[in-house]
Design an enzyme around this catalytic site. Structure first.
Site, short mmCIF file in Angstrom:
data_model
loop_
_atom_site.label_atom_id
_atom_site.label_comp_id
_atom_site.label_asym_id
_atom_site.label_seq_id
_atom_site.Cartn_x
_atom_site.Cartn_y
_atom_site.Cartn_z
NE ARG A 109 5.18 -1.47 2.79
CZ ARG A 109 4.29 -0.57 2.37
NH1 ARG A 109 3.78 0.29 3.22
NH2 ARG A 109 3.91 -0.52 1.10
CG ASN A 160 3.12 3.44 1.75
OD1 ASN A 160 2.50 2.46 2.14
ND2 ASN A 160 2.81 4.67 2.15
CB CYS A 178 -3.03 2.87 1.72
SG CYS A 178 -2.92 3.81 3.25
CG HIS A 184 2.01 6.53 6.52
ND1 HIS A 184 1.79 5.29 5.97
CD2 HIS A 184 3.36 6.69 6.57
CE1 HIS A 184 2.96 4.71 5.71
NE2 HIS A 184 3.92 5.54 6.06
#
Length: 258
Positions: free
Chosen positions: A80, A61, A252, A157
């Site tokens: 985040r 990400n 991820c 996502h």
């Protein structure tokens, strides 16, 4: 990759988050994924995890990399945002040119944007990335951008429901996409393999392909395995159960730099 020294589930910003992390087991699982990648002859670089940023392990990400340039993430959830300056520092230290730090659009990097080849970027939007950000991302280089309309909240996502395998193949969960996007997947990637609901919920689409091996969370069906075999792909399953408590798995935990 970011080793899970401080990985916990401390909040809930997606539908999957919950449970107590076994940190020793998480480290073992992370090591297993790293080893599976390195076994294919690929070098893995790492950055240390900062205490208080439990989701930093999900380094995909951090941005989207193309030709030694990265379009940096801007996270939707405040939990985040502390990761952003750390990624910026790491990219600069490692000689990767940065784009996007001054722009306001929400973008969650490789979680929503993935290349199937150098000419084609698959671009998820809605839950965690802005549709408009992809106009900015054109600054990375020359490639087609295929906007993907995702319709199920659990698949927040793109990398939870779609994984390119090669230039003509993907793993995808049809129900997670609009009819128009399903048709576009099959038009551009005609050998794509539709996974079942059970496989989707096991995060099978959060797989990565390295060389000719699809590295996937546990849960690949015999039918999917056979379909991949006919396309010349082996399957290696790795246990990702601790990371799935936070809504992530193989893809991820990895940012592709090349």
């Amino acid at each position: 990759m970011v080793p899970p020294k401080n990985f916990t589930v401390e909040y809930a910003i997606n539908p999957w988050m919950g449970g107590v992390v076994d940190q020793q087991k998480a480290q073992t699982q992370w090591d297993g994924l790293k080893n599976a990648i390195e076994k294919q002859g690929v070098q893995v670089l790492t950055m240390e995890q900062t205490k208080g940023l439990p989701d930093q392990v999900f380094v995909c990400n951090s941005g989207l990399v193309f030709d030694n340039k990265v379009y940096l993430s801007r996270f939707r959830h405040k939990e985040r945002t502390g990761e952003q300056p750390l990624y910026l520092e790491w990219f600069k230290k490692n000689g990767v040119a940065t784009i996007g730090e001054e722009y306001p659009e929400i973008f969650e990097g490789g979680g929503d944007a993935v290349f199937s080849d150098r000419q084609t970027l698959w671009a998820g939007y809605g839950e965690r990335s802005s549709k408009s950000v992809y106009e900015r991302i054109k600054a990375l280089g020359q490639f087609d951008i295929v906007l993907c309309d995702m319709v199920l909240p659990n698949f927040y996502h793109l990398d939870t429901c779609f994984a390119p395998v090669d230039e003509t193949t993907s793993l995808y969960y049809p129900a997670a996409f609009s009819d128009a996007t399903q048709k576009e997947i099959l038009r551009r990637l005609p050998n794509s393999i539709a996974v079942s609901e059970a496989e989707a919920n096991a995060f099978v689409c959060n797989a990565i392909t390295v060389r000719n091996t699809v590295i996937s969370p546990i849960g690949v069906s015999a039918a999917t395995r056979d379909a991949l075999k006919t396309r010349g792909k082996d399957v290696e399953e790795v246990d990702m159960s601790e990371f799935m408590k936070s809504g992530g798995a193989c893809q991820c935990l990895v940012l592709r730099l090349l």
